[in-house]
Design a protein around this motif. Sequence first.
Motif, PDB file in Angstrom:
ATOM      1  N   SER A 267       6.538  11.066 -21.184  1.00  0.00           N
ATOM      2  CA  SER A 267       6.297   9.687 -20.628  1.00  0.00           C
ATOM      3  C   SER A 267       6.969   9.821 -19.158  1.00  0.00           C
ATOM      4  CB  SER A 267       7.188   8.497 -21.146  1.00  0.00           C
ATOM      5  OG  SER A 267       8.440   8.690 -21.444  1.00  0.00           O
ATOM      6  N   TYR A 268       6.674   8.676 -18.342  1.00  0.00           N
ATOM      7  CA  TYR A 268       7.238   8.909 -17.050  1.00  0.00           C
ATOM      8  C   TYR A 268       7.495   7.352 -16.654  1.00  0.00           C
ATOM      9  CZ  TYR A 268       2.950   7.465 -14.721  1.00  0.00           C
ATOM     10  OH  TYR A 268       1.724   6.939 -14.319  1.00  0.00           O
ATOM     11  N   THR A 269       8.530   7.140 -15.602  1.00  0.00           N
ATOM     12  CA  THR A 269       8.770   5.630 -15.043  1.00  0.00           C
ATOM     13  C   THR A 269       9.114   6.036 -13.704  1.00  0.00           C
ATOM     14  OG1 THR A 269      10.988   5.981 -15.368  1.00  0.00           O
ATOM     15  CG2 THR A 269       9.725   4.750 -17.183  1.00  0.00           C
ATOM     16  N   ILE A 270       8.829   4.816 -12.831  1.00  0.00           N
ATOM     17  CA  ILE A 270       8.777   4.707 -11.467  1.00  0.00           C
ATOM     18  C   ILE A 270       9.854   3.759 -11.075  1.00  0.00           C
ATOM     19  CG2 ILE A 270       7.590   4.508  -9.203  1.00  0.00           C
ATOM     20  CD1 ILE A 270       5.183   5.850 -10.342  1.00  0.00           C
ATOM     21  N   ASN A 271      10.699   3.997 -10.256  1.00  0.00           N
ATOM     22  CA  ASN A 271      11.864   3.154  -9.849  1.00  0.00           C
ATOM     23  C   ASN A 271      11.665   3.289  -8.193  1.00  0.00           C
ATOM     24  OD1 ASN A 271      13.631   1.059  -9.568  1.00  0.00           O
ATOM     25  ND2 ASN A 271      15.314   2.150 -10.901  1.00  0.00           N
ATOM     26  N   ASP A 272      11.546   2.431  -7.225  1.00  0.00           N
ATOM     27  CA  ASP A 272      11.664   2.813  -6.089  1.00  0.00           C
ATOM     28  C   ASP A 272      10.941   4.098  -5.618  1.00  0.00           C
ATOM     29  OD1 ASP A 272      13.194   0.207  -5.478  1.00  0.00           O
ATOM     30  OD2 ASP A 272      14.834   1.234  -6.159  1.00  0.00           O
TER      31      ASP A 272
ATOM     32  N   GLU B  95       0.940  -1.254   0.049  1.00  0.00           N
ATOM     33  CA  GLU B  95      -0.072  -0.065   0.048  1.00  0.00           C
ATOM     34  C   GLU B  95       0.750   1.306  -0.121  1.00  0.00           C
ATOM     35  OE1 GLU B  95      -2.707   0.580   3.272  1.00  0.00           O
ATOM     36  OE2 GLU B  95      -3.819  -1.202   2.772  1.00  0.00           O
ATOM     37  N   ASN B  96       1.868   1.171   0.740  1.00  0.00           N
ATOM     38  CA  ASN B  96       3.001   2.639   0.778  1.00  0.00           C
ATOM     39  C   ASN B  96       3.807   2.415  -0.277  1.00  0.00           C
ATOM     40  OD1 ASN B  96       1.506   3.535   2.993  1.00  0.00           O
ATOM     41  ND2 ASN B  96       2.673   2.069   4.327  1.00  0.00           N
ATOM     42  N   ASP B  97       3.921   1.662  -1.228  1.00  0.00           N
ATOM     43  CA  ASP B  97       4.759   1.528  -2.429  1.00  0.00           C
ATOM     44  C   ASP B  97       4.424   2.593  -3.467  1.00  0.00           C
ATOM     45  OD1 ASP B  97       6.361   1.141  -4.597  1.00  0.00           O
ATOM     46  OD2 ASP B  97       5.668  -0.647  -5.093  1.00  0.00           O
ATOM     47  N   PRO B  98       5.195   3.782  -3.531  1.00  0.00           N
ATOM     48  CA  PRO B  98       4.760   5.023  -4.337  1.00  0.00           C
ATOM     49  C   PRO B  98       4.208   4.383  -6.027  1.00  0.00           C
ATOM     50  CG  PRO B  98       6.649   5.372  -3.205  1.00  0.00           C
ATOM     51  CD  PRO B  98       6.595   3.977  -3.010  1.00  0.00           C
ATOM     52  N   GLY B  99       5.169   3.353  -6.470  1.00  0.00           N
ATOM     53  CA  GLY B  99       4.510   2.754  -7.506  1.00  0.00           C
ATOM     54  C   GLY B  99       3.310   2.462  -7.743  1.00  0.00           C
ATOM     55  N   LYS B 100       2.700   1.958  -6.590  1.00  0.00           N
ATOM     56  CA  LYS B 100       1.245   1.281  -6.568  1.00  0.00           C
ATOM     57  C   LYS B 100       0.256   2.517  -6.702  1.00  0.00           C
ATOM     58  CE  LYS B 100       2.740  -2.810  -6.577  1.00  0.00           C
ATOM     59  NZ  LYS B 100       2.856  -3.447  -7.635  1.00  0.00           N
ATOM     60  N   LEU B 101       0.663   3.762  -6.100  1.00  0.00           N
ATOM     61  CA  LEU B 101      -0.446   4.796  -6.130  1.00  0.00           C
ATOM     62  C   LEU B 101      -0.889   5.190  -7.309  1.00  0.00           C
ATOM     63  CD1 LEU B 101      -1.667   6.788  -4.408  1.00  0.00           C
ATOM     64  CD2 LEU B 101       0.128   8.428  -4.659  1.00  0.00           C
ATOM     65  N   ILE B 102      -0.055   5.021  -8.256  1.00  0.00           N
ATOM     66  CA  ILE B 102      -0.369   5.424  -9.830  1.00  0.00           C
ATOM     67  C   ILE B 102      -0.824   4.087 -10.410  1.00  0.00           C
ATOM     68  CG2 ILE B 102       0.495   6.637 -11.775  1.00  0.00           C
ATOM     69  CD1 ILE B 102       2.439   7.985 -10.219  1.00  0.00           C
ATOM     70  N   PRO B 103      -2.254   4.092 -10.548  1.00  0.00           N
ATOM     71  CA  PRO B 103      -2.713   2.903 -11.159  1.00  0.00           C
ATOM     72  C   PRO B 103      -2.353   2.880 -12.716  1.00  0.00           C
ATOM     73  CG  PRO B 103      -4.603   4.209 -10.292  1.00  0.00           C
ATOM     74  CD  PRO B 103      -3.129   4.811  -9.991  1.00  0.00           C
ATOM     75  N   GLU B 104      -2.275   1.638 -13.036  1.00  0.00           N
ATOM     76  CA  GLU B 104      -2.119   1.644 -14.746  1.00  0.00           C
ATOM     77  C   GLU B 104      -3.331   2.165 -15.492  1.00  0.00           C
ATOM     78  OE1 GLU B 104      -1.503  -2.528 -15.829  1.00  0.00           O
ATOM     79  OE2 GLU B 104       0.018  -2.959 -14.535  1.00  0.00           O
ATOM     80  N   THR B 105      -4.408   2.411 -15.158  1.00  0.00           N
ATOM     81  CA  THR B 105      -5.609   2.726 -15.604  1.00  0.00           C
ATOM     82  C   THR B 105      -5.252   4.696 -15.773  1.00  0.00           C
ATOM     83  OG1 THR B 105      -6.896   2.915 -13.557  1.00  0.00           O
ATOM     84  CG2 THR B 105      -7.284   1.142 -15.382  1.00  0.00           C
ATOM     85  N   GLY B 106      -4.424   5.013 -14.673  1.00  0.00           N
ATOM     86  CA  GLY B 106      -4.075   6.442 -14.753  1.00  0.00           C
ATOM     87  C   GLY B 106      -5.004   7.258 -13.893  1.00  0.00           C
ATOM     88  N   GLY B 107      -5.121   8.569 -13.909  1.00  0.00           N
ATOM     89  CA  GLY B 107      -5.772   9.198 -13.176  1.00  0.00           C
ATOM     90  C   GLY B 107      -5.301  10.902 -13.258  1.00  0.00           C
TER      91      GLY B 107
ATOM     92  N   GLU C 243      11.969  12.971  -6.519  1.00  0.00           N
ATOM     93  CA  GLU C 243      11.850  12.118  -5.321  1.00  0.00           C
ATOM     94  C   GLU C 243      10.216  11.710  -4.916  1.00  0.00           C
ATOM     95  OE1 GLU C 243      14.028  10.115  -2.972  1.00  0.00           O
ATOM     96  OE2 GLU C 243      15.750  10.941  -4.249  1.00  0.00           O
ATOM     97  N   LEU C 244       9.683  10.477  -5.044  1.00  0.00           N
ATOM     98  CA  LEU C 244       8.488  10.548  -4.831  1.00  0.00           C
ATOM     99  C   LEU C 244       7.999   9.950  -3.520  1.00  0.00           C
ATOM    100  CD1 LEU C 244       5.789  10.161  -6.354  1.00  0.00           C
ATOM    101  CD2 LEU C 244       6.621   7.709  -6.858  1.00  0.00           C
ATOM    102  N   ALA C 245       7.003  10.513  -3.246  1.00  0.00           N
ATOM    103  CA  ALA C 245       6.478   9.968  -1.781  1.00  0.00           C
ATOM    104  C   ALA C 245       4.788   9.804  -2.038  1.00  0.00           C
ATOM    105  CB  ALA C 245       6.803  10.953  -0.550  1.00  0.00           C
ATOM    106  N   LYS C 246       4.166   9.023  -1.146  1.00  0.00           N
ATOM    107  CA  LYS C 246       2.690   9.236  -1.228  1.00  0.00           C
ATOM    108  C   LYS C 246       2.300   9.070   0.390  1.00  0.00           C
ATOM    109  CE  LYS C 246       0.554   4.807  -0.722  1.00  0.00           C
ATOM    110  NZ  LYS C 246      -0.091   3.951  -1.148  1.00  0.00           N
ATOM    111  N   GLN C 247       1.264   9.614   0.544  1.00  0.00           N
ATOM    112  CA  GLN C 247       0.278   9.512   1.804  1.00  0.00           C
ATOM    113  C   GLN C 247      -1.209   9.315   1.243  1.00  0.00           C
ATOM    114  OE1 GLN C 247       0.516  12.961   4.447  1.00  0.00           O
ATOM    115  NE2 GLN C 247       0.576  11.565   6.108  1.00  0.00           N
ATOM    116  N   GLY C 248      -1.767   8.228   1.728  1.00  0.00           N
ATOM    117  CA  GLY C 248      -3.142   7.994   1.264  1.00  0.00           C
ATOM    118  C   GLY C 248      -3.330   8.114  -0.184  1.00  0.00           C
ATOM    119  N   ASP C 249      -4.206   8.894  -0.818  1.00  0.00           N
ATOM    120  CA  ASP C 249      -4.533   9.004  -2.233  1.00  0.00           C
ATOM    121  C   ASP C 249      -3.764  10.304  -2.807  1.00  0.00           C
ATOM    122  OD1 ASP C 249      -5.963  10.895  -1.105  1.00  0.00           O
ATOM    123  OD2 ASP C 249      -7.612  10.517  -2.415  1.00  0.00           O
TER     124      ASP C 249
END
Length: 137
Positions: free
Chosen positions: A78-83, A21-33, A109-115
């Motif tokens: 385009s963008y890519t996420i790594n760690d 859940e806390n993985d920044p790569g998982k915050l941005i779903p493949e379907t986008g937003g 640097e990428l961080a996430k908190q909730g949505d």
Amino acid sequence: MRQLLAIVLLLSVIGCSKDKENDPGKLIPETGGIYKGTFQRKTASGGAIVSVTLDLTGNTFSGQPATPGRYPVIGRGSYTINDNKINFVDSLYYTADFDWTLILYREYELAKQGDSITFTRNYNNHAWDIYKLKRQQ
């Protein structure tokens, strides 16, 4: 003994799902937003905060500030996420009449908190670009 083993196993599974859940790569779903929020070029003397919109679809991006101008410049590409890093590659061409460091480009640097996501870039400790965005859809 079996109950203890079952509890340990259950806790490790819960811990793993929380990590995902806390993985920044998982915050941005493949379907986008669509993400809306703010941008600031923060310096020792402050820095204006402006509203921005960013569309992250698949591995592509586009966006714009809420007010006309080049603070910041969010083109498309385009963008890519790594760690915990997000790397933007802008596919547009620009004139030379403004500060190109304001283009959403290269690694942050990428961080996430909730949505919400935050990505930052440091310019030799003299300035920081800070995007604070919340997923809309």
